[in-house]
Design an enzyme around this catalytic site. Structure first.
Site, short mmCIF file in Angstrom:
data_model
loop_
_atom_site.label_atom_id
_atom_site.label_comp_id
_atom_site.label_asym_id
_atom_site.label_seq_id
_atom_site.Cartn_x
_atom_site.Cartn_y
_atom_site.Cartn_z
N TRP A 57 -27.51 -79.96 -7.86
CA TRP A 57 -28.70 -80.76 -7.51
C TRP A 57 -28.45 -81.50 -6.21
CZ3 TRP A 57 -29.83 -85.86 -6.61
CH2 TRP A 57 -31.17 -86.27 -6.73
N ASN A 69 -12.36 -81.98 -17.04
CA ASN A 69 -12.90 -82.74 -15.90
C ASN A 69 -11.86 -83.66 -15.24
OD1 ASN A 69 -16.24 -83.15 -17.34
ND2 ASN A 69 -15.49 -81.59 -15.92
N ASP A 85 -25.31 -80.23 -17.35
CA ASP A 85 -24.70 -79.51 -16.23
C ASP A 85 -25.68 -79.44 -15.05
OD1 ASP A 85 -22.80 -78.07 -14.87
OD2 ASP A 85 -23.22 -76.17 -15.88
N ARG A 99 -21.67 -84.82 -4.20
CA ARG A 99 -21.71 -84.58 -5.64
C ARG A 99 -21.91 -85.88 -6.41
NH1 ARG A 99 -20.06 -80.05 -7.72
NH2 ARG A 99 -19.28 -81.13 -9.55
#
Ligand code: FPP
Length: 249
Positions: free
Chosen positions: A25, A68, A20, A33
């Site tokens: 980040w 997802n 995750d 993303r």
């Protein structure tokens, strides 16, 4: 974190990882993303290599959950491309290192190119025995239990199984990987403390380690840190400390 602190005689046999933090980040760097997932691919490469070097026998990575599928199509497409890319980049090394590739999940929703690429890796690595690398793909823990219950119900309907014969072993035998040893250690990166529908049946007695590192920052030394923490735990499986020390397990 030094590897010298690890006891190589008590490496967890099966490590499962919820990878995750790719999105965060990227956001922290002003990137998309998708860039975060690309960086995450490098951590997958490093952690698979690191786990093999440390003597882990089974590594299960939560690569793509059933939930997802609800992400934007562009992100889903990129995640699928990255899976293919992983196989392209790593298959030779995976083969050389005695790693067997498997998948768990509802693969019927995956694009044909992903099914073909992963299927090829599964077939080519079938005889490898040193480590099993399982990708949870289009995977949900509840769905896995539903699929097992359906298979068992069909056996009862066909008259080959008595309802009274249904026990934990029978359920285990109908999961996606019947020979999968329960994970000893579950690592979740990104600082969260959720199971997120991962391996619900198998995690009953698994030790949980939450790492603050975002997945693209999770390197072999972070893996070593998780293993050191695991080795400090006392696994009692419902028994008392005294009983556990008596039997040494
Ligand atoms: C969760 O981070 C991560 C994923 C949904 C996918 C994991 C994918 C990879 C590591 C890329 C490559 C994978 C393989 C197996 C080759 P998130 O996007 O939810 O992060 P966030 O919580 O910061 O938004």
């Amino acid at each position: 974190m030094s590897e010298a602190r690890i006891d190589l005689k008590s490496i967890p046999r099966h490590i499962a990882i919820i990878m995750d933090g790719n999105g965060r980040w990227a956001e922290r760097r002003g990137l998309s993303r998708i860039e975060g997932h690309r960086a995450g691919l490098e951590s997958v490469r490093a952690v698979v290599r690191g786990a093999r070097e440390l003597g882990v026998r089974w590594l299960t990575l939560y690569a793509f959950s059933l939930e997802n599928w609800n992400r934007p199509k562009s992100e889903v497409d990129e995640l699928m491309r990255l899976l293919e890319r992983y196989i392209e980049l790593e298959i030779d090394e995976v083969l050389r290192n005695g790693i067997q590739v498997r998948t768990i999940g509802r693969s019927d929703r995956l694009p044909a190119s992903v099914v073909a690429k992963i299927g090829g890796a599964v077939a080519r690595t079938r005889e490898n025995r040193d480590m099993t690398l399982a990708f949870a793909l289009s995977y949900g823990g509840r769905a896995e239990i539903v699929d097992a219950v359906r298979a068992i119900a069909r056996s009862v309907e066909a008259g080959v199984l008595e309802p009274e014969a249904i026990d934990e072993k029978c359920i285990q035998a109908n999961l996606y990987c019947k020979d999968m040893h329960d994970p000893d250690l579950l690592i979740r990166t990104g600082g969260e403390h959720r199971i997120s529908n991962f391996l619900l049946w198998q995690l009953a007695y698994t030790e949980f380690f939450s790492s603050d590192a975002l997945w693209p920052d999770f390197t072999k030394s972070r893996l070593v840190e998780a293993l050191c923490a695991y080795q400090q735990r006392e696994r009692r499986f419902g028994r008392t400390t005294a009983q556990t020390r008596e039997t040494g397990s």
